[in-house]
Write a protein that holds these residues in place. Structure first.
Motif, PDB file in Angstrom:
ATOM      1  N   VAL A 162     -45.631  -1.729  -0.975  1.00 47.77           N
ATOM      2  CA  VAL A 162     -47.050  -1.601  -0.640  1.00 47.77           C
ATOM      3  C   VAL A 162     -47.344  -0.133  -0.346  1.00 47.77           C
ATOM      4  N   THR A 163     -48.349   0.422  -0.994  1.00 48.48           N
ATOM      5  CA  THR A 163     -48.746   1.807  -0.739  1.00 48.48           C
ATOM      6  C   THR A 163     -49.529   1.885   0.565  1.00 48.48           C
ATOM      7  N   LEU A 164     -49.117   2.768   1.456  1.00 48.18           N
ATOM      8  CA  LEU A 164     -49.830   2.980   2.714  1.00 48.18           C
ATOM      9  C   LEU A 164     -50.741   4.198   2.635  1.00 48.18           C
ATOM     10  N   SER A 165     -50.342   5.191   1.865  1.00 49.25           N
ATOM     11  CA  SER A 165     -51.189   6.367   1.656  1.00 49.25           C
ATOM     12  C   SER A 165     -50.648   7.143   0.461  1.00 49.25           C
ATOM     13  N   GLY A 166     -51.507   7.939  -0.161  1.00 43.53           N
ATOM     14  CA  GLY A 166     -51.090   8.756  -1.287  1.00 43.53           C
ATOM     15  C   GLY A 166     -50.639   7.940  -2.488  1.00 43.53           C
ATOM     16  N   LEU A 187     -35.425   3.720  -7.483  1.00 44.17           N
ATOM     17  CA  LEU A 187     -35.615   4.791  -6.509  1.00 44.17           C
ATOM     18  C   LEU A 187     -37.086   4.872  -6.115  1.00 44.17           C
ATOM     19  N   LEU A 188     -37.350   4.783  -4.823  1.00 41.52           N
ATOM     20  CA  LEU A 188     -38.693   4.926  -4.270  1.00 41.52           C
ATOM     21  C   LEU A 188     -38.808   6.298  -3.629  1.00 41.52           C
ATOM     22  N   GLU A 189     -39.849   7.047  -4.011  1.00 49.32           N
ATOM     23  CA  GLU A 189     -40.030   8.405  -3.499  1.00 49.32           C
ATOM     24  C   GLU A 189     -41.444   8.576  -2.954  1.00 49.32           C
ATOM     25  N   THR A 190     -41.537   9.318  -1.865  1.00 46.52           N
ATOM     26  CA  THR A 190     -42.839   9.717  -1.330  1.00 46.52           C
ATOM     27  C   THR A 190     -42.872  11.237  -1.213  1.00 46.52           C
ATOM     28  N   ASP A 191     -44.056  11.806  -1.406  1.00 45.36           N
ATOM     29  CA  ASP A 191     -44.207  13.245  -1.191  1.00 45.36           C
ATOM     30  C   ASP A 191     -44.829  13.474   0.183  1.00 45.36           C
ATOM     31  N   LYS A 192     -45.289  14.688   0.427  1.00 40.80           N
ATOM     32  CA  LYS A 192     -45.790  15.013   1.759  1.00 40.80           C
ATOM     33  C   LYS A 192     -47.093  14.294   2.105  1.00 40.80           C
ATOM     34  N   LEU A 193     -47.755  13.695   1.105  1.00 45.90           N
ATOM     35  CA  LEU A 193     -49.029  13.016   1.346  1.00 45.90           C
ATOM     36  C   LEU A 193     -48.936  11.498   1.238  1.00 45.90           C
ATOM     37  N   GLU A 233     -41.572   6.966   5.220  1.00 44.35           N
ATOM     38  CA  GLU A 233     -42.415   8.082   5.650  1.00 44.35           C
ATOM     39  C   GLU A 233     -42.516   9.138   4.535  1.00 44.35           C
ATOM     40  N   PRO A 234     -43.395  10.147   4.704  1.00 43.98           N
ATOM     41  CA  PRO A 234     -43.534  11.202   3.687  1.00 43.98           C
ATOM     42  C   PRO A 234     -42.214  11.949   3.428  1.00 43.98           C
ATOM     43  N   ASN A 235     -42.115  12.493   2.209  1.00 46.04           N
ATOM     44  CA  ASN A 235     -40.957  13.293   1.796  1.00 46.04           C
ATOM     45  C   ASN A 235     -39.643  12.529   1.969  1.00 46.04           C
ATOM     46  N   THR A 236     -39.621  11.311   1.441  1.00 49.32           N
ATOM     47  CA  THR A 236     -38.470  10.428   1.611  1.00 49.32           C
ATOM     48  C   THR A 236     -38.036   9.856   0.261  1.00 49.32           C
TER      49      THR A 236
END
Length: 336
Positions: A81-85, A105-111, A127-130
């Motif tokens: 589920v997308t929480l932001s960005g 692989l699940l990746e998030t950036d700073k946003l 969390e971001p950058n993960t």
């Protein structure tokens, strides 16, 4: 010709039989204690209808139980589920929802932020950058790998349901909520917010209760658990013992740990017993005993020699930190 006694048997007419009268007297008290029960036909039909209703309810409960069991466990791919960005799954952006399979692989950036759903058992917030990879998923045992960044897991499930690999240790839930952080060099931190977590690398492990933290380093594994509100001198000395060049033979660092320890830091002191050489355990026993006296039957010699594990377990219980969380009682953690 014998008198006709058949009428007496059925409707009290005719000549009575003495033997029959004797049995009537013997059994008469039971007739008074247990009054006759009547089952009118209409009540029987009503009871039959109730049986139908009960059978139908049982079928519904069975079907609901099967459905709950299916929904309880995550499938071969997990819901994201997308929480932001805009998080990425295998380098592909996802909108509001997505799925990740084993090896994905699940990746998030700073946003961006995301959430992994483990069926009805719990959630893992990314969390971001993960960067998180799904390693394995099967009934009762699920495994993810945190390559870098931060995740927060909340679980309503039996102990050891979820394991989180990091580059230097594995966090194994014992029915709990916890946060894991990993930096770009592979060093990590575990912070337990509810229940307990087992943090280990091969035979080196730390059992971390709610409110405590444990550090971990590549090639070494987890350090000694401690409470973050301890003095900086205590925490720095403990880090020297866990990860310094001379390790647990650093008597200077051990002296700082002992002199700066508080009552709640007995958690760290007891955790150090299996790590320190026997020559240093006597001082550890003496300092811990000043805050929390050992249980009856546990001697200084036992603690130094490691010859009374039940006694050491009883000493741990005297800290009042509780046992591994009762996940049936603390189910609300999943929805926080």
């Amino acid at each position: 010709m014998e008198p006709d006694q058949s009428g007496y048997l059925w409707d009290k007419t005719g000549a009575p039989d003495p033997e029959l009268q004797r049995w009537e007297q013997l059994l008469g008290r039971f007739s008074r204690e247990a009054p006759e029960l009547a089952f009118p036909a209409r009540e029987s039909r009503a009871a039959t209808r109730w049986y139908y209703w009960l059978a139908a309810a049982a079928c519904l409960l069975l079907a609901g139980g099967v459905g709950l069991r299916v929904a309880w466990q995550p499938g071969p791919d997990w819901k994201v589920v997308t929480l932001s960005g805009t998080p990425l799954i295998d380098s592909r952006p996802i909108a509001s929802h997505g799925r990740i399979g084993v090896g994905g692989l699940l990746e998030t950036d700073k946003l961006s932020r995301a959430k992994l759903r483990l069926g009805l058992m719990g959630v893992v917030e990314i969390e971001p950058n993960t960067r998180v990879r799904l390693i394995a998923t099967r009934e009762g045992r699920h495994r993810i790998a945190l390559q870098s960044g931060t995740l927060a897991a909340r679980l309503w499930a039996p102990p050891r349901t979820l394991s989180v690999d990091t580059p230097s240790a594995t966090a194994i839930d014992l029915g709990c909520a916890f946060i894991v952080q990993v930096d770009e060099k592979g060093s990590g931190l575990l912070h337990v917010t509810s229940g307990w977590v087992q943090f280990q690398l091969e035979d080196r492990q730390a059992i971390v209760p709610a409110g405590a933290v444990a550090l971990t380093r590549p090639g070494v594994g987890p350090g000694t658990p401690f409470f973050e509100d301890g003095s900086s001198a205590f925490r720095s000395a403990l880090e020297r013992l866990d990860f310094g060049e001379t390790g647990y033979r650093d008597t200077g660092a051990l002296g700082v740990v002992l002199s700066h320890a508080r009552s709640k830091d007995v958690l760290s002191l007891l955790s150090l017993f299996p790590r320190l050489p026997p020559s240093e355990r006597g001082m550890l026993f003496d300092r811990a005993s000043q805050f929390v006296p050992p249980p009856a039957g546990l001697t200084r010699e036992d603690a130094i020699g490691g010859t009374n594990q039940p006694g050491m377990d009883a000493w741990w219980k005297k800290l009042g930190l509780g046992d591994a969380k009762n996940w049936l009682v603390n189910w609300r953690d999943v929805f926080r």
